[in-house]
Design an enzyme around this catalytic site. Structure first.
Site, mmCIF file in Angstrom:
data_model
loop_
_atom_site.group_PDB
_atom_site.id
_atom_site.type_symbol
_atom_site.label_atom_id
_atom_site.label_comp_id
_atom_site.label_asym_id
_atom_site.label_seq_id
_atom_site.Cartn_x
_atom_site.Cartn_y
_atom_site.Cartn_z
ATOM 1 N N LEU A 1 59.633 43.713 60.688
ATOM 2 C CA LEU A 1 60.136 45.075 60.352
ATOM 3 C C LEU A 1 59.359 46.080 61.328
ATOM 4 O O LEU A 1 59.910 47.144 61.324
ATOM 5 C CB LEU A 1 59.665 45.397 59.038
ATOM 6 N N ILE B 1 38.656 44.304 36.030
ATOM 7 C CA ILE B 1 39.481 43.530 34.809
ATOM 8 C C ILE B 1 40.963 44.210 34.649
ATOM 9 O O ILE B 1 41.003 45.406 34.420
ATOM 10 C CB ILE B 1 38.588 44.026 33.559
ATOM 11 N N GLU C 1 41.030 35.280 40.531
ATOM 12 C CA GLU C 1 41.560 34.130 39.924
ATOM 13 C C GLU C 1 40.864 32.973 40.489
ATOM 14 O O GLU C 1 41.699 32.134 40.637
ATOM 15 C CB GLU C 1 42.852 33.867 39.650
#
Lengths: 389, 249
Positions: A343, A168, A368
């Site tokens: 990089l 959460i 989600e």
């Protein structure tokens, strides 16, 4: 490196209104001045930049697409999306904070709350005075939230909650949790305030991802909440899922911000990094990677822009949101990985941001609604056959 | 208090300038426009003054309709009114701009008129002083601190190697320097409110310019550095080169 100028290969700016552009540029300016200088250190130390919350409130970035009468900015959904994009160019953790506060806490209170709940909570959440979290996922029920074990029992004077929620965002810093629990077998939403006896929210530590964001467990042991704390308009799991549609809409935009940050960093680096007496940008393999990045960012921008226009017209379908979320996050993660590649050794250093975005996006890809679940949502939409129940 | 802030739309500081085919100005193609950064200090100071003392802030700019997004950007900080002086393009001669602004400003009965200390595009830093002259008002430029007590205005301005403290009577013209304040971020509410404020358009006959730009060009490309040697032995040669070639000592 110069100031970030955005990525706009297709003159997509010409499809935005003056006000949408001004909102985006204002948030970009704020992220540049207040977020980028401090975010890497917060990430390293696994600290959420709590001091930015009142500033976000002041600027109106929280629940910004909700009505003015509840203290919100009432902007359209494209401008809302652009805000998510700019916040996530800073860090996915900051965007996650805003997504949870706006789409998962303010939206359900606004949509299914009583007038009293709206009047009390929305202005306070919009200003950042109060922080919210959203409890749906459980330790054993992630992609299958309908199986949740958390229950609410009506004991006449109060509701008694028992169960646990997991992963959460904002849990340990929240003043109020929007908690989904089964009351007589029906999923309903409840507002649980911080400090309620029987409610605790221990933080989940030692994460490899979203380190500048608070992730917690919510535990309810005979947690007694007042009767008026139920969201009266809720009537099933579909309510919780429609909150997720709101949040996923913002994620689809947000992922583009992280992707833009990585592309911008990789492009600048490749133009200045000299190997074999030439900038590495002169090598075909590097150009291939850079073009892939630009290509996917441009497609993603057009995808969410049209999605936002549909949302503003009230025509958006949740499967369209799934398609945008899965596409944009998938490619943002690939872009972050490629940027890290370009990089090379420097990519693992905290002097550069691509690997931080990469690690964050690993979470964004599976939260989600995992990438795979979104595939199946779109799959069901086009075939008419559900592959996951 | 009734305050006017004159603002200018300028190219973003990150713009890579290109020269227009005429050779007399910067090309506007693909340029991203912003509110002149020094003007943000001017707007902020004006807003703080009306928040403390009451009154209203009017933003004034000269240019075609294309400068309106910049006017809105200033309104979104919290200004209450806006005027655009119609002009096909930004005049090359600052005196033309100053005369037009003065024409409009003298009708507004302003207690204070703010400017940024200079626009970052042409860097003239002339308009505030010219406007003050045209209106016969006292003027303080490059201001980093401002206090008001009754009708008396006290300011600090930056001068070479120090600060100068001035007192002025009002009305007065002030040009703002970085350090005067910390301009606020534009809030979403401010942006939404600004959208609803009408921008009044006024027509002023522009004077003919007495200054003409003949040519603009890029500075010469930077030459690569040169290492003349190592240790104390190299010093005489370095001194000679600095003196004879670079001519800096």
């Amino acid at each position: 490196m110069g100031k970030f100028q955005g990525v706009d290969f297709y003159d997509i700016d010409s499809l935005l209104s003056e006000e949408e552009k001004l909102i985006r540029d204002s948030v970009r300016e704020w992220v540049e001045a207040e977020v980028l200088p401090i975010i890497e250190e917060h990430y390293q130390q696994a600290k959420f930049p709590l001091h930015l919350v009142p500033q976000m409130g002041e600027m109106g970035l929280l629940g910004s697409n909700l009505p003015e009468e509840y203290g919100c900015a009432e902007i359209n959904n494209v401008a809302y999306g652009l805000i998510m994009q700019e916040l996530e160019r800073g860090d996915s953790g900051l965007r996650s904070f805003a997504s949870v506060q706006g789409a998962l806490v303010m939206y359900p209170i606004f949509t299914w709350g009583s007038e009293e709940q709206k009047r009390y909570w929305l202005p306070r959440l919009a200003s950042g005075e109060k922080i919210g979290c959203f409890g749906l996922t459980e330790p054993d029920y992630g992609s299958n939230p309908g199986g949740m074990k958390t229950t609410a029992v009506d004991d006449g004077d109060a509701y008694i909650l028992n169960g646990a929620k997991m992963w959460i965002t904002n849990g340990s810093i929240a003043d109020v949790a929007v908690v989904w629990a089964k009351l007589d077998g029906v999923v309903r939403g409840f507002l649980v305030e911080k400090g309620t006896p029987g409610f605790s929210a221990p933080e989940i530590k030692n994460k490899h991802s979203l380190r500048a964001s608070v992730t917690s467990e919510l535990v309810f042991q005979d947690c007694q909440i007042p009767k008026e704390n139920i969201l009266p308009g809720t009537s099933g799991l579909k309510n919780a899922l429609s909150c997720l549609t709101q949040a996923r809409y913002g994620i689809a935009w947000g992922a583009l911000g992280a992707a833009m940050a990585c592309y911008d960093e990789a492009l600048n680096y490749s133009q200045t990094r000299i190997q074999f007496d030439r900038p590495i940008a002169s090598f075909q393999l590097i150009q291939d990677k850079l073009v892939y990045m630009l290509n996917e960012i441009t497609k993603g921008q057009l995808l969410v822009l049209q999605l936002g226009r549909l949302k503003d017209q009230g025509k958006m379908h949740f499967a369209q949101v799934s398609l945008a979320k899965r596409n944009n996050v998938y490619h943002a993660l690939e872009i972050a990985r490629l940027a890290r590649d370009i990089l090379a050794a420097n990519g693992i250093s905290s002097e550069y941001q691509s690997m931080r975005h990469m690690c964050n996006l690993e979470s964004v890809k599976t939260y989600e609604g995992t990438h795979d679940i979104h595939t199946l949502i779109v799959g069901e939409k086009i075939t008419g056959i559900s592959a996951f129940v | 208090m009734n305050i006017a802030v004159c603002v200018k739309q300028v190219p973003d500081t990150e713009t890579r300038p290109k020269i227009d085919p005429s050779g007399k100005k910067m090309s506007e193609e693909g340029v991203k426009w912003i509110l002149n950064p020094y003007d943000e200090f001017a707007v902020e100071e004006a807003l703080q003054l009306v928040e403390k003392n009451g009154g209203e802030v009017t933003v004034i700019s000269l240019g075609p309709a294309a400068v309106e997004p910049t006017i809105r950007a200033a309104l979104a900080m919290g200004a209450q009114k806006a005027i655009r002086i119609e002009a096909e393009e930004n005049p090359a001669d600052p005196l033309v701009t100053a005369k037009a602004l003065a024409e409009v400003l003298k009708q507004g009965n302003y207690d204070l008129i703010f400017f940024g200390k200079q626009a970052i595009d042409d860097d003239y830093a002339q308009v505030p002083q010219m406007v003050a002259t045209a209106l016969d008002l006292p003027c303080a430029t490059v201001v980093v601190k401002l206090d008001i007590e009754g009708e008396k205005l006290t300011v600090e301005r930056e001068i070479e190697g120090g600060k100068e403290k001035l007192s002025l009577s009002m009305p007065a013209v002030i040009s703002a320097q970085k350090g005067l304040n910390e301009p606020r971020y534009r809030s979403l509410k401010g942006i939404m409110k600004a959208k609803k404020i009408p921008i009044e358009t006024v027509q002023v006959e522009l004077a003919s310019g007495q200054l003409e730009i003949e040519k603009v060009k890029f500075p010469p490309e930077k030459q690569p550095g040169k290492i003349v040697g190592k240790g104390a032995d190299a010093v005489p040669e370095l001194v000679r080169l600095l003196h004879e070639e670079a001519k800096v000592i």
